[in-house]
Scaffold this active site. Structure first.
Site, PDB file in Angstrom:
ATOM      1  CD  GLU A   1      -5.901   4.892  -0.774  1.00  0.00           C
ATOM      2  OE1 GLU A   1      -5.853   5.009   0.458  1.00  0.00           O
ATOM      3  OE2 GLU A   1      -6.965   4.691  -1.396  1.00  0.00           O
TER       4      GLU A   1
ATOM      5  CE1 TYR B   1      -3.545   2.755   1.028  1.00  0.00           C
ATOM      6  CE2 TYR B   1      -1.631   3.659   2.156  1.00  0.00           C
ATOM      7  CZ  TYR B   1      -2.907   3.814   1.649  1.00  0.00           C
ATOM      8  OH  TYR B   1      -3.540   5.029   1.751  1.00  0.00           O
TER       9      TYR B   1
END
Lengths: 389, 292
Positions: free
Chosen positions: A196, A108
């Site tokens: 993101e 992530y």
């Protein structure tokens, strides 16, 4: 402003962030062709402004061009429901068809503003594919945070540090560093509020690729990014909110039955709060702003009343710059025009309050005057309850 | 240190020749504020109702001795305007402009880091007023204020007026009222204002109005508990706001489950602050806090 995954990836590629090969389409036939061009195996991904697409059936793996056709046919036009869309879901207009990846590891990455220090912060975690909020909830230490200077930008030593912390070594580490630097550069230069990459994919051969991408932009900076502004997809927004934005009204639809029109964001939020405190439920947030004119007030009223859930309207104005007489005549015009049959409570305070009250009194309309916020909230809730009998 | 405004405050209005700049400059002057200059690049030499206009803030300061700025410059040029004022040595800059990009404000903050004597209030705020000195740098309606003992600090404009109205009605009046603005990156925070109220002999009690988003209220709560003896009442707007939506103010957003009203209210109550459940009860809550 939000953009679609395929648009975010377009922007990121310009900065040198690697993404899977692929193209976007609104036709199953073309999806078949794209899959063929990619060598047969492909992933077909619904393009909507919401997360959780996979769980809702909006992401399918196709082992052949024909399967890509079938997947695209099933997804395009579907009403995709995810935990972020609400129960009504979102209609899918386009799919992104990408080369199926050889995933060795999912990580992530995210960049957003750390308000407490007034700097962007790069967040990284080994738990890719999960929502970062969930990771934070389970184990806050699993998220690495590296704040950086927006003017100097993310520095190579910071990128190296983060890549090592993610457990990346050798060639993969060498590829991760420019990836991180490019992502940070894209974030700053395009005035993102969020960038993101979830998941960030490490392939079997050690490549570092943005498997998914989400970018939100600072609305206030769109004036200097006209190309990004073009990416706005009005179909992804509530129709009433789109209508309100045409008149520079700040409107957010909620699911209660008391409509409200207020000047100022803080007072508008508090008006919602006091409606609930008095036992009701707000139908919207609406800030008409500091210097609204009669036309804006008229349109604000029209937009509030076009929500079928609204059973009553509370108008709460503390006029500083805003003049109460302007509000009053806008409301009177709108109510006469639309033929409003539900109760309207008006609380006016501040500049030209007496003139405003006189306009309402002399209009012949059944507008209920109120003194103070508490009185206003109680009156509208009583009136709505009575109307429901 | 006492209030940031005094009868010595001399104001240069950046963007004086615009509609809003002119309106509020004149309203401030009518209230009693010394509005000594305006700045609009390209319009130097003209005047607005007797207020001289200069091309640069440096010139305005040199010619008039302005020591505070009230800024109405449109968003794309606002950050530049703030930095110009700071560079010209203006010690107090009140930025009213709404809609400045976050990255511009980050740049402004870095620029101001080298100039510790400059205080920026805002942007996206109603400004600062001190009724006892008849000084108003902002867009708030002067007539609802009365000289008195309550210091008010808030992230919201009209909600501040609500608190002002209630304290005026209760006969308490206000010492200094500060709107710190609704943007995520701003110049002055709650703690800066609370520190000033703590030291200000005119301020006997404090109202702090927060809203959803960020953690400034939580930080203020911790500071209050450790440092402040004066009574404090508070209200937090946005208990019913949905997550992930920007509620008008760029900074008023609940993201990732953080920045909720519930958390902020809990932090303030834990610090001994009385928090009003309803915006209509801000004044009454303060009375309770004063009575202890």
């Amino acid at each position: 402003m939000k953009v679609h995954e395929y648009q975010a990836k377009e922007i990121l590629r310009r900065y040198g962030v690697p993404t899977p090969t692929g193209r976007v389409t609104d036709s199953p036939e073309e999806a078949r062709q794209i899959a063929k061009d990619l060598g047969g195996r492909a992933v077909v991904k619904a393009q909507i402004h919401a997360g959780g697409r996979g769980k809702g059936g909006g992401v399918k793996l196709a082992k052949s061009p024909d399967e890509a056709f079938e997947a695209a046919k099933a997804i395009i036009g579907m009403q995709l429901v995810t935990h972020q869309t609400g129960p009504e879901g979102r209609k899918v207009k386009k799919v992104l068809v990408e080369a199926a990846a050889d995933i060795a590891q999912e990580l992530y990455l995210g960049i957003t503003l750390d308000r407490a220090i007034g700097k962007p912060v790069l967040m990284a975690s080994k738990f890719g594919g999960m929502e970062i909020e969930e990771v934070a909830h389970r184990d806050p230490t699993a998220i690495l945070k590296e704040p950086f200077d927006a003017i100097a930008g993310l520095q190579p030593f910071q990128a190296r540090k983060v890549a090592y912390a993610l457990g990346l070594t050798g060639e993969t580490h060498k590829k991760a560093v420019p990836f991180l630097l490019a992502l940070a550069k894209a974030y700053v230069e395009t005035d993102c509020s969020l960038a993101e990459i979830n998941p960030l994919m490490i392939t079997g051969s050690g490549d570092v690729v943005a498997l998914d991408a989400k970018m939100n932009f600072d609305d206030n900076a769109l004036f200097r990014h006209l190309d990004i502004k073009e990416y706005r997809d009005l179909d992804e927004e509530d129709p009433l909110e789109v209508e309100a934005s045409k008149f520079n009204l700040n409107y957010i639809k909620l699911d209660g039955n008391v409509g409200c029109m207020v000047n100022g964001a803080g007072l508008a939020m508090s008006t919602m709060d006091i409606i609930q405190y008095a036992g009701g439920s707000p139908a919207n947030f609406l800030d008409v702003g500091g210097g609204a004119n009669e036309e804006q007030v008229r349109n604000a009223m029209r937009i509030i009343l076009s929500d079928p859930n609204v059973k009553g309207v509370l108008i709460n104005i503390f006029g500083g710059i805003m003049r109460c007489d302007i509000i009053a005549s806008g409301v009177v015009k709108a109510v006469k025009e639309i033929g409003c049959t539900i109760p309207v409570v008006v609380r006016l305070e501040g500049t030209n309050v007496e003139e405003g009250k006189a306009i309402l009194r002399d209009s012949g309309l059944a507008v209920i005057p109120a003194d103070g916020m508490k009185d206003a909230a109680e009156k509208i809730i009583a009136a709505v309850a009575k109307g429901g009998n | 240190m006492a209030s940031w405004l005094s009868t010595e405050t001399k104001v240069v209005v950046q963007g004086l020749t615009g509609r809003e700049g002119k309106f509020h400059a004149l309203a401030g002057r009518d209230y009693g504020t010394q509005v000594v200059a305006g700045v609009t690049p390209g319009k130097g030499g003209s005047n607005v109702e007797g207020i001289l206009v200069f091309n640069t803030v440096h010139e305005a300061v040199a010619e008039t001795g302005a020591n505070a700025s009230l800024l109405f410059v449109p968003p794309p040029a606002a950050a530049d305007g703030i930095m110009e004022a700071a560079d010209a040595g203006v010690a107090l800059i009140i930025a009213i402009t709404e809609g400045i990009p976050v990255n511009d404000m980050i740049r402004v903050k870095a620029f101001l880091a080298d100039r510790p004597n400059v205080r920026l209030v805002g942007p996206n705020c109603p400004g600062v007023i001190r009724p006892s000195a008849k000084v108003k740098l902002g867009i708030m309606p002067a007539r609802i204020h009365r000289p008195g003992k309550v210091g008010i600090v808030s992230r919201s404009g009209t909600l501040t007026y609500e608190a002002v109205g209630q304290t005026t009605a209760l006969g308490l009046g206000q010492s200094t009222c500060i709107g710190i603005g609704g943007d995520p990156v701003n110049g002055t925070n709650f703690i800066d204002c609370l520190q000033m109220f703590k030291d200000d002999p005119e301020t006997e009690a404090i109202i702090m109005i927060g809203e959803i988003g960020g953690s400034a209220e939580e930080e203020a709560a911790a500071w209050i508990q450790a440092n402040l003896k004066k009574p404090v009442a508070s209200f937090i707007a946005g208990r019913t706001a949905p997550p992930g939506r920007r509620m008008g103010h760029a900074g008023a957003i609940i993201s990732g489950g953080k920045g909720t009203a519930t958390e902020k209210v809990a932090a303030l109550r834990a610090a001994g602050v009385l928090v009003a459940d309803s915006p209509a009860l801000i004044g009454e809550t303060l009375l309770k806090a004063i009575k202890g």
